[in-house]
Design a protein around this motif. Sequence first.
Motif, PDB file in Angstrom:
ATOM      1  N   ARG A 133     -12.606 -37.696   5.106  1.00  0.00           N
ATOM      2  CA  ARG A 133     -11.858 -38.929   5.385  1.00  0.00           C
ATOM      3  C   ARG A 133     -12.796 -40.019   5.920  1.00  0.00           C
ATOM      4  N   TRP A 136     -14.966 -41.384   3.016  1.00  0.00           N
ATOM      5  CA  TRP A 136     -14.220 -42.187   2.044  1.00  0.00           C
ATOM      6  C   TRP A 136     -13.884 -43.563   2.614  1.00  0.00           C
ATOM      7  N   SER A 137     -13.614 -43.614   3.905  1.00  0.00           N
ATOM      8  CA  SER A 137     -13.229 -44.880   4.542  1.00  0.00           C
ATOM      9  C   SER A 137     -14.388 -45.482   5.330  1.00  0.00           C
ATOM     10  N   LEU A 142     -16.636 -49.438   2.251  1.00  0.00           N
ATOM     11  CA  LEU A 142     -15.533 -50.392   2.066  1.00  0.00           C
ATOM     12  C   LEU A 142     -16.058 -51.830   1.960  1.00  0.00           C
ATOM     13  N   TRP A 289     -12.085 -46.062  -5.661  1.00  0.00           N
ATOM     14  CA  TRP A 289     -11.297 -47.107  -5.010  1.00  0.00           C
ATOM     15  C   TRP A 289     -10.700 -48.028  -6.071  1.00  0.00           C
ATOM     16  N   MET A 307      -6.680 -48.772   2.185  1.00  0.00           N
ATOM     17  CA  MET A 307      -7.700 -48.519   3.198  1.00  0.00           C
ATOM     18  C   MET A 307      -8.126 -49.771   3.959  1.00  0.00           C
ATOM     19  N   ARG A 308      -8.111 -50.915   3.281  1.00  0.00           N
ATOM     20  CA  ARG A 308      -8.502 -52.159   3.936  1.00  0.00           C
ATOM     21  C   ARG A 308      -7.710 -53.297   3.308  1.00  0.00           C
ATOM     22  N   ILE A 317      -4.739 -46.199   7.978  1.00  0.00           N
ATOM     23  CA  ILE A 317      -4.785 -45.350   6.788  1.00  0.00           C
ATOM     24  C   ILE A 317      -3.890 -44.128   6.996  1.00  0.00           C
ATOM     25  N   TRP A 319      -3.429 -40.940   6.088  1.00  0.00           N
ATOM     26  CA  TRP A 319      -4.045 -39.781   5.435  1.00  0.00           C
ATOM     27  C   TRP A 319      -3.049 -38.646   5.212  1.00  0.00           C
TER      28      TRP A 319
END
Length: 374
Positions: A133, A136-137, A142, A289, A307-308, A317, A319
């Motif tokens: 996690r 990914w974030s 990002l 993404w 996510m953003r 987020i 999850w």
Amino acid sequence: RSVGGMASGRDVDGEPPRKKVAQMLSCPEVYLTRPPQPKVKKPGQLNEEQLEQFFEEGFVVIKDFFKPEELQPVRDDISRLVDDLAERLFKAGKIKDKHKDAGLFKRLTLLEEEYPGTAVILHKTGKLPKGFRALWSHERLLNIMEQLVGPEVAASPIWNLRTKTPYNEQTEVPWHQDNAYFDEEALGTFIPTAWIPLLDATVQNGCLQMVRGGHRKGVLARHVCCTGGTWYVEMAKEGVEEILGCDFKKDLVTCEMTYGSVILFNNLTPHRSLPNTSDEVRWSLDLRWMDPSKPAGLWGLKGCLPMRSAKNPNLTIDWEAFEAVDRNQQQQKSMDNVAGAEDEFDATIQGPWMERWEIVHHNKHTRSMVNSDK
């Protein structure tokens, strides 16, 4: 958009019907046009040269993007996933030795030797441990995605832990474009991937190869299913260079990468992974993404994960909601293999892409679409 016809009924021997190829549209602007770029400089952002290569060639390697200590939590999480699977296999009587002392880059190979299919079972995991996690974030990833998809950034529902054990056909991914695994709507969605190896990726252990410029026409080539004994689709060789406007010899790039490096590519970039002929597992993650307002491409089986957001700067987020929907289980159920979806040791994979493309070769993965009592 024309849709390929489905043959009626089953083949004489009970095989699934074979889907005719759909005629695809062309969307070059989706893959060649940069969104408005952020006005604020942020850590990790691609420079002009990297942006140019990404949009012109379809990929870019960012050397030493992560420090080893940033990726160590991901390695630790994988070790725990392997340990958990070994315990379950042992309790079920599938293996006699849990190979606890073998280490991250050897253990899965030994488990695979004792119970063939172990690598596929782990590949099917829908679990997103804390380290996954966080990666990914990750803020720097990002920041790049804002440059590639715009100010609204979501995780695609399609991600993978690659369990590439040595000399294992099930982990050798042939030439393809990612859109071949998505539904037709996804051609109009820009879905960049970050492929992140968890050790040095070399020719020997199965690094990626890319075809430069294969995305520029905005076209998805014809693919066929399934390669060898796998669930993978593969680009049909006939006419592919003319269709995509590239030369698979001249434009071929072998992407060896050091641990900590990342390769970014889009969902029309032709690529494959080489066989792993080393004595170690070549672990990697591929994360994707997209703009959350666009189709996610998974036949409605699972949505994306925001996510953003420039519109909602305080976005949290979710999850748990995302992980609660197991993509691989949903894919199997959509192909009438409920038994496989509910069997924790099922080593087959099915999905709607198998009906999108012509099946030229059947194996245990395609037969499970019919023999769902396995």
